[in-house]
Design a protein around this motif. Structure first.
Motif, PDB file in Angstrom:
ATOM      1  N   ALA A 176       4.115  -5.176  -8.477  1.00 13.79           N
ATOM      2  CA  ALA A 176       3.775  -6.266  -7.567  1.00 13.79           C
ATOM      3  C   ALA A 176       3.440  -5.715  -6.191  1.00 13.79           C
ATOM      4  O   ALA A 176       3.898  -4.627  -5.805  1.00 13.79           O
ATOM      5  CB  ALA A 176       4.939  -7.253  -7.456  1.00 13.79           C
TER       6      ALA A 176
ATOM      7  N   THR B 270       5.421 -12.515  -2.275  1.00 11.95           N
ATOM      8  CA  THR B 270       4.760 -11.687  -3.292  1.00 11.95           C
ATOM      9  C   THR B 270       3.294 -12.069  -3.323  1.00 11.95           C
ATOM     10  O   THR B 270       2.942 -13.218  -3.615  1.00 11.95           O
ATOM     11  CB  THR B 270       5.390 -11.904  -4.680  1.00 11.95           C
ATOM     12  OG1 THR B 270       6.759 -11.498  -4.640  1.00 11.95           O
ATOM     13  CG2 THR B 270       4.654 -11.092  -5.737  1.00 11.95           C
TER      14      THR B 270
ATOM     15  N   ARG C 213       4.109  -6.668  -2.438  1.00  9.09           N
ATOM     16  CA  ARG C 213       4.995  -7.531  -1.648  1.00  9.09           C
ATOM     17  C   ARG C 213       4.596  -7.488  -0.168  1.00  9.09           C
ATOM     18  O   ARG C 213       4.210  -6.441   0.348  1.00  9.09           O
ATOM     19  CB  ARG C 213       6.446  -7.061  -1.754  1.00  9.09           C
ATOM     20  CG  ARG C 213       6.923  -6.727  -3.151  1.00  9.09           C
ATOM     21  CD  ARG C 213       7.240  -7.925  -3.978  1.00  9.09           C
ATOM     22  NE  ARG C 213       7.956  -7.544  -5.193  1.00  9.09           N
ATOM     23  CZ  ARG C 213       8.114  -8.336  -6.241  1.00  9.09           C
ATOM     24  NH1 ARG C 213       7.640  -9.576  -6.218  1.00  9.09           N
ATOM     25  NH2 ARG C 213       8.776  -7.905  -7.313  1.00  9.09           N
TER      26      ARG C 213
ATOM     27  N   SER D 278       1.133 -10.081  -8.612  1.00  9.31           N
ATOM     28  CA  SER D 278       2.014  -9.573  -9.666  1.00  9.31           C
ATOM     29  C   SER D 278       1.163  -9.084 -10.816  1.00  9.31           C
ATOM     30  O   SER D 278       0.122  -9.685 -11.137  1.00  9.31           O
ATOM     31  CB  SER D 278       2.963 -10.679 -10.160  1.00  9.31           C
ATOM     32  OG  SER D 278       3.822 -11.101  -9.126  1.00  9.31           O
TER      33      SER D 278
END
Length: 550
Positions: free
Chosen positions: A219, A233, A221, A236
């Motif tokens: 992911a 986030t 972030r 993903s």
């Protein structure tokens, strides 16, 4: 866990009463003035009319500068992109940090709408598609602000938010990868496959595992620069598997064929970039896929090459399907033929009075081009898709390029398409499949792993066409350009190919072959001719593995 942490500093003319002797005159003037005022009011309300200046028109030079900045950023020329900004040193540092820190390779930055502000600034919106290595593509929108300088030129007004709207002096991005041990990957007989033993499989094993299991996960972030706390986030990647963690992934590969393919490329290509695919004719299952160099780009399955004269298998199929030519027909093979440009045969060979069989076995370009009017402009692409599955979506088990045969834009391009040049594109996986289809009559979508849904729709080749294609490929070995395989047992058939890359670069060499239930295709970049460069690779492979897999 990788941080990206670039730091930054902070109306109407009045109407007179008139002089006329009567009282009606002022009324007329007042009425006219009222009507004009009402009209003006309507104009203002609708933002139309002479009192609305309209939106500012952006300076084309500003747009040009923004496009240049995006193009340099996309191409990885960070110093050049940064030089177009108001703060070159900071811009270069941030662009490099953002790209490297998030493992981004090959970004795609597409300019969009252009707007001009009241203060003279110009903004060019863009869409960013950022491929994160081994995970997926992060897509978002941002904008390039520009301002005119005192000397009349335009510069990108540098700001962290240009790179991404949420990148700031207080927030940055962090790439997090989930440490997942990949499952064991086995060949068709249950033998474990490893990159140490089979170097070409190094980049492919995670892909093959990912096609069956969840694959790599991670992911992007958004985090606080000071505390490292995750604020959001942004992207993903990957999905968790519902399969048992200790269950190995089964593939169609054959360890014996894979080892022989790796060895053949290493021994016979003189260090040139090359690729090879071997697959089963009766079901399309891939037995070996090898690349040289073994790391990096999978040119065997994802490469985009002009297939050169190996494509004459498809061209011949199109001609035979229309009964436009028969193997025994005389189709002259001169040294040169001009169709917008001059085409020639390898080493300017010629075969006057040759039959079509001779043209095929000697790979005569001029003879094939002379038959271009026998097929319609779209017909070669139609045959490639309908009978050979080329250009349809294949689900191989790993990312693949599935071919393209565009409609020629003119007669010169049509002539080139007849001999696998122009805009015709393929790779060893496609050409191994083409060979398998030609000698069996039925297209089978190539596969590396089980479970992929086959959505292709094809039609079998007529049996008489298959018989003729088998005879022609066999004659190319016994009496033509593929004689390097003549001493091999098993009724081997083949077709050579030489593909022009550019006027300045050596040609790529191609070679396709079939024996028993196996079809093979090999390309050697800058190999000059197929028989001399790719031929020894295929000869080495087939000589090392005399028996076809069951």
């Amino acid at each position: 866990m990788t941080d990206v942490a670039p730091l930054t500093g902070p109306g109407q003319r009045p109407v007179g009463p008139g002089r006329g002797p009567t009282r009606k005159a002022p009324r007329v003037v007042v009425a006219a003035g009222l009507a004009l005022a009402l009209a003006a009011g309507i104009g203002y309300a609708a933002e139309l009319g002479p009192f609305d200046p309209g939106p500012a028109i952006p300076d084309p030079e500003a747009t040009k500068q923004a496009r240049a900045f995006l193009a340099d950023w996309e191409a990885g020329h960070m110093s050049r992109a940064a030089a177009l900004t108001s703060r070159p040193e900071q811009a270069e540092r941030v662009l490099n940090s953002f790209t490297a820190g998030l493992d981004i390779s090959g970004p795609k930055l597409t300019p969009g709408a252009v707007t001009a502000g009241e203060d003279g600034a110009v903004t060019v919106a863009f869409t960013a598609k950022m491929p994160v290595t081994e995970l997926g593509t992060w897509t978002y929108s941002s904008a390039v602000p520009l301002r005119k300088q005192d000397d009349g030129t335009w510069k990108v007004e540098w700001a962290l938010s240009l790179v991404h709207p949420k990148l700031s002096a207080t927030e940055k991005f962090r790439l997090e990868r989930e440490d997942t041990a990949g499952p064991e990957v086995n060949d068709r007989d249950g033998n474990a496959l490893s990159s140490e033993k089979y170097p070409s499989l190094g980049p492919l094993l995670p892909q093959m595992a990912g096609g069956v299991r969840g694959g790599p996960r991670g992911a992007v972030r958004l985090v606080d620069r000071a505390t490292g706390k995750v604020k959001a986030t942004e992207a993903s990647f990957g999905k968790k598997s519902d399969r048992p963690a200790d269950r190995p992934v089964a593939t169609t590969l054959d360890a014996t064929w894979q080892a022989a393919a790796e060895k053949a490329l290493a021994a016979e290509t003189d260090g040139k970039d090359a690729a090879l695919v071997a697959l089963r004719i009766d079901d399309g299952e891939v037995l070996a896929v090898a690349n040289s160099p073994s790391s990096g780009f999978n040119r065997a399955v994802s490469g985009t090459y002009a297939p050169g004269s190996t494509w004459k298998i498809v061209t011949t199929s199109a001609l035979l399907l229309k009964d436009a030519v028969a193997p025994g027909d005389v189709v002259d093979c001169p040294k040169y033929l001009t169709v917008g440009k001059r085409f020639q045969n390898v080493e300017t060979s010629e075969h006057r009075g040759a039959t079509f069989r001779k043209d095929f076995t000697t790979s005569c370009n001029t003879a094939f081009i002379s038959l271009r009017d026998k097929v319609g402009d779209e017909e070669l692409g139609d045959v490639a898709g309908k009978y050979f599955g080329v250009g349809q979506k294949w689900r191989v088990g790993i990312p693949s390029y599935d071919g393209s045969v565009p409609t020629p834009r003119d007669q010169t391009e049509k002539a080139a398409s007849m001999i696998g040049q122009g805009r015709v594109q393929a790779n060893p996986l496609i050409m191994a499949s083409v060979t398998a289809t030609a000698v069996s009559g039925t297209f089978h979508q190539p596969t590396l792993t089980s479970g992929g849904k086959d959505t292709t729709r094809t039609t079998p080749l007529p049996r008489e066409i298959v018989t003729q294609l088998r005879e022609l490929t066999r004659a190319t070995v016994t009496d033509g350009t593929a004689s390097i395989l003549a001493d091999l047992p098993g009724g081997v058939g083949a077709k050579t190919g030489t593909a022009e890359v550019s006027e300045d670069a050596p040609n790529n060499g191609w070679f396709v072959a079939h024996r028993g239930n196996v079809a093979v295709a090999c390309v050697v970049e800058k190999g000059v001719t197929g028989g001399a460069s790719a031929g020894p690779v295929v000869r080495s492979l087939l000589g090392a593995v005399p028996d076809d897999p069951s």
